[in-house]
Design a protein around this motif. Structure first.
Motif, PDB file in Angstrom:
ATOM      1  N   GLN A 190      18.414  11.015  -7.730  1.00 25.39           N
ATOM      2  CA  GLN A 190      17.391  11.774  -8.432  1.00 25.39           C
ATOM      3  C   GLN A 190      16.251  10.905  -8.960  1.00 25.39           C
ATOM      4  O   GLN A 190      15.327  11.412  -9.568  1.00 25.39           O
ATOM      5  CB  GLN A 190      18.035  12.539  -9.600  1.00 25.39           C
ATOM      6  N   VAL A 191      16.332   9.596  -8.750  1.00 29.84           N
ATOM      7  CA  VAL A 191      15.271   8.700  -9.192  1.00 29.84           C
ATOM      8  C   VAL A 191      14.211   8.625  -8.102  1.00 29.84           C
ATOM      9  O   VAL A 191      14.541   8.453  -6.930  1.00 29.84           O
ATOM     10  CB  VAL A 191      15.838   7.297  -9.491  1.00 29.84           C
ATOM     11  N   PRO A 192      12.930   8.746  -8.442  1.00 26.72           N
ATOM     12  CA  PRO A 192      11.883   8.720  -7.410  1.00 26.72           C
ATOM     13  C   PRO A 192      11.862   7.404  -6.642  1.00 26.72           C
ATOM     14  O   PRO A 192      12.206   6.348  -7.172  1.00 26.72           O
ATOM     15  CB  PRO A 192      10.590   8.899  -8.229  1.00 26.72           C
TER      16      PRO A 192
ATOM     17  N   VAL B 227       0.838  -1.207   0.000  1.00 24.60           N
ATOM     18  CA  VAL B 227       0.000   0.000   0.000  1.00 24.60           C
ATOM     19  C   VAL B 227       0.870   1.253   0.000  1.00 24.60           C
ATOM     20  O   VAL B 227       0.633   2.197  -0.767  1.00 24.60           O
ATOM     21  CB  VAL B 227      -0.942  -0.012   1.217  1.00 24.60           C
ATOM     22  N   ARG B 228       1.894   1.263   0.846  1.00 29.59           N
ATOM     23  CA  ARG B 228       2.754   2.444   0.951  1.00 29.59           C
ATOM     24  C   ARG B 228       3.513   2.692  -0.352  1.00 29.59           C
ATOM     25  O   ARG B 228       3.599   3.831  -0.829  1.00 29.59           O
ATOM     26  CB  ARG B 228       3.730   2.246   2.112  1.00 29.59           C
ATOM     27  N   THR B 229       4.060   1.607  -0.935  1.00 26.31           N
ATOM     28  CA  THR B 229       4.799   1.764  -2.191  1.00 26.31           C
ATOM     29  C   THR B 229       3.877   2.198  -3.318  1.00 26.31           C
ATOM     30  O   THR B 229       4.239   3.049  -4.142  1.00 26.31           O
ATOM     31  CB  THR B 229       5.501   0.444  -2.549  1.00 26.31           C
TER      32      THR B 229
ATOM     33  N   ARG C 233       2.098   6.327  -6.990  1.00 24.70           N
ATOM     34  CA  ARG C 233       0.987   7.089  -7.554  1.00 24.70           C
ATOM     35  C   ARG C 233       1.240   8.588  -7.397  1.00 24.70           C
ATOM     36  O   ARG C 233       0.996   9.377  -8.322  1.00 24.70           O
ATOM     37  CB  ARG C 233      -0.315   6.691  -6.873  1.00 24.70           C
ATOM     38  N   ARG C 234       1.764   8.994  -6.237  1.00 24.12           N
ATOM     39  CA  ARG C 234       2.048  10.409  -6.018  1.00 24.12           C
ATOM     40  C   ARG C 234       3.136  10.902  -6.966  1.00 24.12           C
ATOM     41  O   ARG C 234       3.005  11.984  -7.567  1.00 24.12           O
ATOM     42  CB  ARG C 234       2.470  10.624  -4.560  1.00 24.12           C
TER      43      ARG C 234
ATOM     44  N   ILE D 120       8.136   3.868 -13.492  1.00 19.97           N
ATOM     45  CA  ILE D 120       7.310   3.742 -12.294  1.00 19.97           C
ATOM     46  C   ILE D 120       6.251   2.697 -12.604  1.00 19.97           C
ATOM     47  O   ILE D 120       5.336   2.942 -13.385  1.00 19.97           O
ATOM     48  CB  ILE D 120       6.671   5.085 -11.907  1.00 19.97           C
ATOM     49  N   PRO D 121       6.378   1.496 -12.020  1.00 21.40           N
ATOM     50  CA  PRO D 121       5.421   0.426 -12.327  1.00 21.40           C
ATOM     51  C   PRO D 121       4.096   0.641 -11.628  1.00 21.40           C
ATOM     52  O   PRO D 121       3.951   1.523 -10.778  1.00 21.40           O
ATOM     53  CB  PRO D 121       6.136  -0.828 -11.800  1.00 21.40           C
ATOM     54  N   GLY D 122       3.135  -0.167 -11.983  1.00 23.24           N
ATOM     55  CA  GLY D 122       1.818  -0.074 -11.378  1.00 23.24           C
ATOM     56  C   GLY D 122       0.730  -0.254 -12.420  1.00 23.24           C
ATOM     57  O   GLY D 122       0.984  -0.684 -13.553  1.00 23.24           O
TER      58      GLY D 122
END
Length: 309
Positions: free
Chosen positions: A253-255, A112-114, A119-120, A150-152
């Motif tokens: 610098q990578v999120p 959930v946190r990841t 998403r943010r 950014i996967p998802g």
């Protein structure tokens, strides 16, 4: 019968908590076949959790029966114990419940946190990136050479203007192929259990070792998938050069939660690309996969064996 089962599961849990992960992390063969090594790591994590929880549960319920199903049913239906119930039995039951809830809870919380963090970051990036013509990627105006995904449910593949300017066409294709491999094979899901394991058991050195090893392996696997899709004359040198260029500009610098082409151990990956080892023989691959399958089957078999003999 149950005390012997508890001892066997406890020994297996101890082996999977330290010596086996340490040996696999030090071994050289996983670099020759990252996919098989990833299967082995997943088996170690799952079998280790089942073993420690099973050992505690079996010991805690042993006074109520000669097999786990029988003991559990007698305990649930509040039938009298067949042997003397000591304090260590209650402690084992409590620890089994706490550990199971902690591992599952931390896994769910990590997911959930990841997912929320990704998403943010995705929403923020969508405000500043722009589509790349003819590509399913996005361009970020930034001078440093950066590439990540950014996967998802709504994956995002991002290239910086710096990396587009620094790399030639073949190198840029290699970077994009690497990131698409992450997304296509859902490597973030392979990492998630080990992120949770490290969070749930921070005092266990094997948790850090396992996380770092799996992180490196997913990057190597993405390298291999990318190599298979590249049509340039020297794909290994092309991808290695792209990794080195991205590593020079991606520091910090990578999120968070992203998978980057400069991730993992860059030096190891570059050496692996430029001086490739022979592929793992078919017999060795089969042996490793059979070993992983055996690890997954042993804890359940130990738990049900007393009920059938």
């Amino acid at each position: 019968m149950l005390p012997a089962t508890a001892i066997a599961l406890g020994v297996l849990a101890a082996l999977l908590a330290w010596p086996v992960p340490a040996a696999l992390a030090r071994a050289a063969w996983p670099r020759r076949d990252p996919l098989v090594a990833l299967v082995c790591w997943q088996a170690i994590g799952l079998a280790g959790g089942l073993s420690i929880i099973g050992a505690l549960l079996v010991h805690g319920l042993s006074p109520w029966g000669h097999s786990l199903p029988e003991a559990w049913w007698h305990w649930v239906t509040r039938q009298p114990a067949q042997e003397t119930v000591r304090g260590d039995h209650w402690v084992a039951q409590t620890l089994a419940a706490v550990l199971a809830l902690e591992l599952l809870g931390v896994l769910l919380l990590s997911f959930v946190r990841t997912s929320r963090t990704r998403r943010r970051h995705r929403e923020l990036l969508e405000l500043v990136v722009r589509p790349v013509p003819g590509e399913d990627t996005r361009l970020l105006d930034h001078p440093a050479p950066i590439a990540f995904c950014i996967p998802g449910a709504r994956p995002l593949l991002v290239l910086s203007s710096g990396i587009v300017a620094e790399l030639d066409g073949a190198q840029l294709d290699a970077v994009i192929a690497h990131e698409r491999a992450h997304l296509r094979e859902h490597h973030h899901l392979l990492l998630l259990p080990f992120v949770a394991w490290r969070a749930a058991l921070p005092v266990l050195p094997a948790a850090d070792r396992a996380h770092d090893a799996v992180r490196d392996l997913v990057e190597m696997r993405a390298d291999d998938v990318a190599l298979a899709t590249l049509g340039c004359p020297d794909p290994r040198h092309t991808l290695a050069a792209a990794i080195v260029a991205a590593a020079g500009g991606a520091g910090g610098q990578v999120p968070e939660g992203a998978l980057a082409v400069a991730g993992g151990s860059v030096a190891v990956r570059v050496r692996r690309l430029l001086a490739p080892a022979h592929p793992l023989p078919l017999v060795a691959r089969a042996a490793a996969l059979l070993g992983a399958l055996a690890l997954l089957l042993v804890p359940p078999l130990l738990l049900v064996l007393p009920a059938v003999v």
